[in-house]
Design a protein around this motif. Sequence first.
Motif, mmCIF file in Angstrom:
data_model
loop_
_atom_site.group_PDB
_atom_site.id
_atom_site.type_symbol
_atom_site.label_atom_id
_atom_site.label_comp_id
_atom_site.label_asym_id
_atom_site.label_seq_id
_atom_site.Cartn_x
_atom_site.Cartn_y
_atom_site.Cartn_z
ATOM 1 N N LEU A 1 -68.411 26.105 -57.274
ATOM 2 C CA LEU A 1 -66.962 26.278 -57.190
ATOM 3 C C LEU A 1 -66.284 24.917 -57.238
ATOM 4 C CD1 LEU A 1 -66.682 29.051 -54.469
ATOM 5 C CD2 LEU A 1 -66.372 29.277 -56.925
ATOM 6 N N HIS A 2 -65.149 24.876 -57.860
ATOM 7 C CA HIS A 2 -64.383 23.647 -58.024
ATOM 8 C C HIS A 2 -63.212 23.669 -57.051
ATOM 9 C CE1 HIS A 2 -61.816 20.702 -60.145
ATOM 10 N NE2 HIS A 2 -62.981 20.185 -60.538
ATOM 11 N N ALA A 3 -62.800 22.515 -56.579
ATOM 12 C CA ALA A 3 -61.692 22.440 -55.621
ATOM 13 C C ALA A 3 -60.390 22.931 -56.230
ATOM 14 C CB ALA A 3 -61.539 21.007 -55.117
ATOM 15 N N HIS A 4 -60.171 22.699 -57.526
ATOM 16 C CA HIS A 4 -58.955 23.132 -58.211
ATOM 17 C C HIS A 4 -59.364 23.927 -59.445
ATOM 18 C CE1 HIS A 4 -56.630 20.479 -55.667
ATOM 19 N NE2 HIS A 4 -57.511 19.526 -55.916
ATOM 20 N N PRO A 5 -59.625 25.251 -59.283
ATOM 21 C CA PRO A 5 -60.134 26.022 -60.427
ATOM 22 C C PRO A 5 -59.102 26.286 -61.509
ATOM 23 C CG PRO A 5 -59.787 27.446 -58.531
ATOM 24 C CD PRO A 5 -59.524 26.048 -58.072
ATOM 25 N N TYR A 6 -57.820 26.013 -61.237
ATOM 26 C CA TYR A 6 -56.784 26.259 -62.237
ATOM 27 C C TYR A 6 -56.035 24.963 -62.527
ATOM 28 C CZ TYR A 6 -57.704 31.021 -60.715
ATOM 29 O OH TYR A 6 -58.316 32.188 -60.409
ATOM 30 N N GLY A 7 -55.336 24.952 -63.627
ATOM 31 C CA GLY A 7 -54.499 23.803 -63.967
ATOM 32 C C GLY A 7 -55.235 22.767 -64.794
ATOM 33 N N ASP B 1 -56.804 20.066 -63.920
ATOM 34 C CA ASP B 1 -58.079 19.568 -63.383
ATOM 35 C C ASP B 1 -59.163 20.635 -63.344
ATOM 36 O OD1 ASP B 1 -56.829 17.162 -62.973
ATOM 37 O OD2 ASP B 1 -56.293 17.610 -60.890
ATOM 38 N N ALA B 2 -58.907 21.793 -63.927
ATOM 39 C CA ALA B 2 -59.867 22.893 -63.865
ATOM 40 C C ALA B 2 -61.130 22.539 -64.639
ATOM 41 C CB ALA B 2 -59.252 24.152 -64.453
ATOM 42 N N PRO B 3 -62.286 23.008 -64.162
ATOM 43 C CA PRO B 3 -63.529 22.745 -64.892
ATOM 44 C C PRO B 3 -63.550 23.565 -66.184
ATOM 45 C CG PRO B 3 -63.923 24.229 -63.054
ATOM 46 C CD PRO B 3 -62.503 23.787 -62.950
ATOM 47 N N PRO B 4 -64.395 23.192 -67.129
ATOM 48 C CA PRO B 4 -64.451 23.957 -68.386
ATOM 49 C C PRO B 4 -64.974 25.380 -68.124
ATOM 50 C CG PRO B 4 -66.227 22.349 -68.275
ATOM 51 C CD PRO B 4 -65.338 22.096 -67.094
ATOM 52 N N LEU B 5 -64.665 26.255 -69.074
ATOM 53 C CA LEU B 5 -65.138 27.636 -68.968
ATOM 54 C C LEU B 5 -66.656 27.677 -68.946
ATOM 55 C CD1 LEU B 5 -62.752 29.373 -71.517
ATOM 56 C CD2 LEU B 5 -62.643 29.453 -69.032
ATOM 57 N N HIS B 6 -67.175 28.753 -68.435
ATOM 58 C CA HIS B 6 -68.619 28.956 -68.349
ATOM 59 C C HIS B 6 -68.984 29.985 -69.415
ATOM 60 C CE1 HIS B 6 -72.548 29.679 -66.777
ATOM 61 N NE2 HIS B 6 -72.337 29.033 -65.638
ATOM 62 N N PRO B 7 -69.216 29.553 -70.678
ATOM 63 C CA PRO B 7 -69.393 30.504 -71.778
ATOM 64 C C PRO B 7 -70.608 31.406 -71.609
ATOM 65 C CG PRO B 7 -69.852 28.253 -72.510
ATOM 66 C CD PRO B 7 -69.325 28.164 -71.121
#
Length: 193
Positions: free
Chosen positions: A44-50, A52-58
């Motif tokens: 999990l990422h601290a900021h999942p949206y916006g 700074d969001a991490p790349p999608l998990h294809p």
Amino acid sequence: MDPNPVPRQAWKLRKIHAELTDRGYLRVLVSPASVRLKTTEHPLHAHPYGADAPPLHPELLEEFVGLAPSGSRSLDEAIRAFYTAVGIPSRPLHPIPSPRVPSRFSPRAENAVRVLASGSDLASTRGRTVGWRVTADAVRLHVGLQGEDLSHGEVAELQLALAAWLRLNPAPGGAAVLPAEGQRRTVGPADGR
């Protein structure tokens, strides 16, 4: 910490679904589903949206789309399947209704049932071309040549007689409910005896 995180998220999904449906979105791209995936999810990422969001998990998305049912399903079916998978009790699909307690009839209605059970009949007041007669076996309407409207009082009397008839003649498979013995008997509901 939220004590009910899963039900709260399900509530949010239902709310979003209702809002989008109200706005006219009808085409379902991927039907709601609950599936067990083998792909390991990124942490999990601290900021999942916006920004700074991490790349999608294809890989995760591809596996989900591959395992999700192709037919249409409702959101509630998917939520129920998820609850089952994680061991949370969910609302039954077809809840069993609680047994109905027979409602209390008014003394006047109980009297009307006794009249019918004794073999007497209930009838509208005479003198008009429109009326009705209720016996223990049948309900008969009398309509004149042109037909007439019943007054409010006449409709109330007819309703009382029909309720008594329905109580005495339940639907097939039901049981008749007869009044208690030894109670006062009347000749008809209109005269109040």
